[in-house]
Scaffold this active site. Structure first.
Site, PDB file in Angstrom:
ATOM      1  CE  LYS A 202       8.302 -21.534  -3.970  1.00 45.47           C
ATOM      2  NZ  LYS A 202       8.973 -20.606  -3.191  1.00 45.47           N
TER       3      LYS A 202
ATOM      4  CG  ASP B  44       7.921 -25.556  -2.525  1.00 42.33           C
ATOM      5  OD1 ASP B  44       7.058 -25.548  -1.627  1.00 42.33           O
ATOM      6  OD2 ASP B  44       8.923 -24.817  -2.514  1.00 42.33           O
TER       7      ASP B  44
HETATM    8  P1  ATP Z   1      12.486 -23.795  -2.557  1.00 42.82           P
HETATM    9  O1  ATP Z   1      11.967 -22.455  -2.987  1.00 42.82           O
HETATM   10  O2  ATP Z   1      11.681 -24.969  -3.062  1.00 42.82           O
HETATM   11  O3  ATP Z   1      12.835 -23.891  -1.108  1.00 42.82           O
HETATM   12  P2  ATP Z   1      14.872 -22.972  -3.886  1.00 42.82           P
HETATM   13  O4  ATP Z   1      14.271 -22.379  -5.095  1.00 42.82           O
HETATM   14  O5  ATP Z   1      15.364 -22.005  -2.844  1.00 42.82           O
HETATM   15  O6  ATP Z   1      13.875 -24.009  -3.262  1.00 42.82           O
HETATM   16  P3  ATP Z   1      16.302 -24.893  -5.471  1.00 42.82           P
HETATM   17  O7  ATP Z   1      16.709 -24.156  -6.715  1.00 42.82           O
HETATM   18  O8  ATP Z   1      15.167 -25.814  -5.597  1.00 42.82           O
HETATM   19  O9  ATP Z   1      16.079 -23.868  -4.282  1.00 42.82           O
HETATM   20  O10 ATP Z   1      17.614 -25.634  -4.925  1.00 42.82           O
HETATM   21  C1  ATP Z   1      17.727 -26.081  -3.604  1.00 42.82           C
HETATM   22  C2  ATP Z   1      18.878 -27.088  -3.513  1.00 42.82           C
HETATM   23  O11 ATP Z   1      18.481 -28.286  -4.166  1.00 42.82           O
HETATM   24  C3  ATP Z   1      20.153 -26.614  -4.192  1.00 42.82           C
HETATM   25  O12 ATP Z   1      21.139 -26.461  -3.216  1.00 42.82           O
HETATM   26  C4  ATP Z   1      20.521 -27.696  -5.190  1.00 42.82           C
HETATM   27  O13 ATP Z   1      21.837 -28.127  -5.068  1.00 42.82           O
HETATM   28  C5  ATP Z   1      19.566 -28.855  -4.896  1.00 42.82           C
HETATM   29  N1  ATP Z   1      18.994 -29.453  -6.132  1.00 42.82           N
HETATM   30  C6  ATP Z   1      18.752 -30.744  -6.355  1.00 42.82           C
HETATM   31  N2  ATP Z   1      18.226 -30.946  -7.575  1.00 42.82           N
HETATM   32  C7  ATP Z   1      18.098 -29.763  -8.149  1.00 42.82           C
HETATM   33  C8  ATP Z   1      17.607 -29.339  -9.408  1.00 42.82           C
HETATM   34  N3  ATP Z   1      17.145 -30.183 -10.330  1.00 42.82           N
HETATM   35  N4  ATP Z   1      17.601 -28.013  -9.655  1.00 42.82           N
HETATM   36  C9  ATP Z   1      18.044 -27.126  -8.711  1.00 42.82           C
HETATM   37  N5  ATP Z   1      18.537 -27.500  -7.521  1.00 42.82           N
HETATM   38  C10 ATP Z   1      18.572 -28.801  -7.223  1.00 42.82           C
END
Ligand code: ATP
Length: 306
Positions: free
Chosen positions: A11, A138
């Protein structure tokens, strides 16, 4: 049944307006979510015990235990289906981790859809959305996809009225990561230092909504906004160069995605997106680039049947 495979999109936030911190530590948001065609794929298979394995982009940074958001989603669904057997979740990641693209939330949404099918849970979209909201802010949007307005922590969703325009995006992945809570904390500090009076109820940008209704990418490009961007830039100053390079190379609009550090650029057409991606890649202002179009559908079953 052998297994169910579900595909889930990344997203972007076309607008992200952030209110002051609430008593529970979260911030009230108004955001315009937009799902794009960069997908993680997860497969749920019957197993003796719950487990998860992860491969692909950034897999080494993803927990392979109960902290994995996909397994948290499994646990949340199991609370509603107490007789459900064990499940093994295999995640093939293409959405970079901690990149502001909601990859973890996406995997959680995909796990809900897959296990609902595997276990014949029979939950419809409203019930799944309710369970999703318990797992993370999200996750409900990752189920829905498309373009939608999110309020509260982002879990209260209303689909946005928009014509069938496809937008062409270039995503510039950074050489590094940002933690979402740290970016919110930096924003709070910046605002306190500036003595900014932040209105309690952030507002939807009428210019963005009217641009989306018109389907005119130029107008959408001009209306992109993200309150978290100054905080993300303060923690990751190199992103300024990335944003400037994309705009110089002809992007219709540029912004940091969510809490960053991915920078996203809107292009006027698929061909322009191809040119922009090639030029950005050559400019050495990011780790790698990808093209994606949106809106993309939410978490959807690719294969597997009962
Ligand atoms: P958002 O935009 O929802 O704030 P993001 O895209 O910045 O999130 P994610 O890739 O969702 O970040 O990862 C955030 C944290 O969640 C990471 O530090 C990771 O270790 C943890 N995490 C737990 N499960 C997962 C998963 N299935 N995939 C990715 N990260 C995960």
């Amino acid at each position: 049944m052998t297994g169910v495979t579900v595909r889930v999109p990344a997203k972007l936030n076309l607008q992200l307006a952030v209110g002051p911190p609430r008593a529970d530590g979260y911030h009230d948001l108004v955001t315009v979510f937009h799902a794009v065609s960069l997908f993680d794929e997860i497969t749920a298979e019957p197993a003796r015990r719950d487990g998860v394995s992860v491969s692909g982009e950034g897999a080494d940074r993803v927990p392979a235990d109960g902290d994995n958001l996909a397994l948290r989603a499994v646990a949340a669904l199991r609370a509603e289906v107490p007789s459900a057997p064990g499940v093994h979740i295999t995640i093939a990641k293409r959405i970079p981790v901690a990149a502001g693209l909601a990859g973890g939330s996406g995997d959680a949404a995909a796990a809900l859809v897959a296990c609902n099918e595997l276990w014949a849970g029979g939950f419809g979209p409203p019930q799944l959305a309710e369970i999703a909201a318990r797992v993370g802010s999200d996750v409900a949007f990752s189920l829905l996809g498309g373009t939608a307005v999110g309020r509260g922590r982002g879990e209260q969703l209303t689909p946005a009225l928009a014509p069938a325009t496809q937008y062409h995006w270039v995503l510039a992945f950074a050489d590094g990561h940002l933690s979402t809570p740290e970016v919110y904390a930096a924003l709070d500090r910046q605002r306190a230092r500036a003595g900014e009076q932040v209105p309690a109820g952030p507002e939807l940008d009428p210019a963005l909504m009217s641009a989306l209704r018109s389907g005119d990418a130029r107008l959408v490009g001009r209306a992109l906004s993200n309150d978290l961007q100054p905080a993300a830039l303060s923690l990751f100053p190199a992103l300024r160069k990335t944003l400037a390079a994309g705009l110089e190379l002809g992007a219709l609009g540029a912004l940091v995605s969510g809490s960053g550090p991915t920078c996203v650029f809107l292009a006027a057409s698929a061909d322009r997106a191809l040119d922009l991606a090639a030029s950005l890649s050559g400019a050495g202002v990011c780790r790698s680039v990808a093209r994606a179009s949106g809106p993309a559908p939410g978490a959807a079953i690719v294969s597997g049947a009962r």
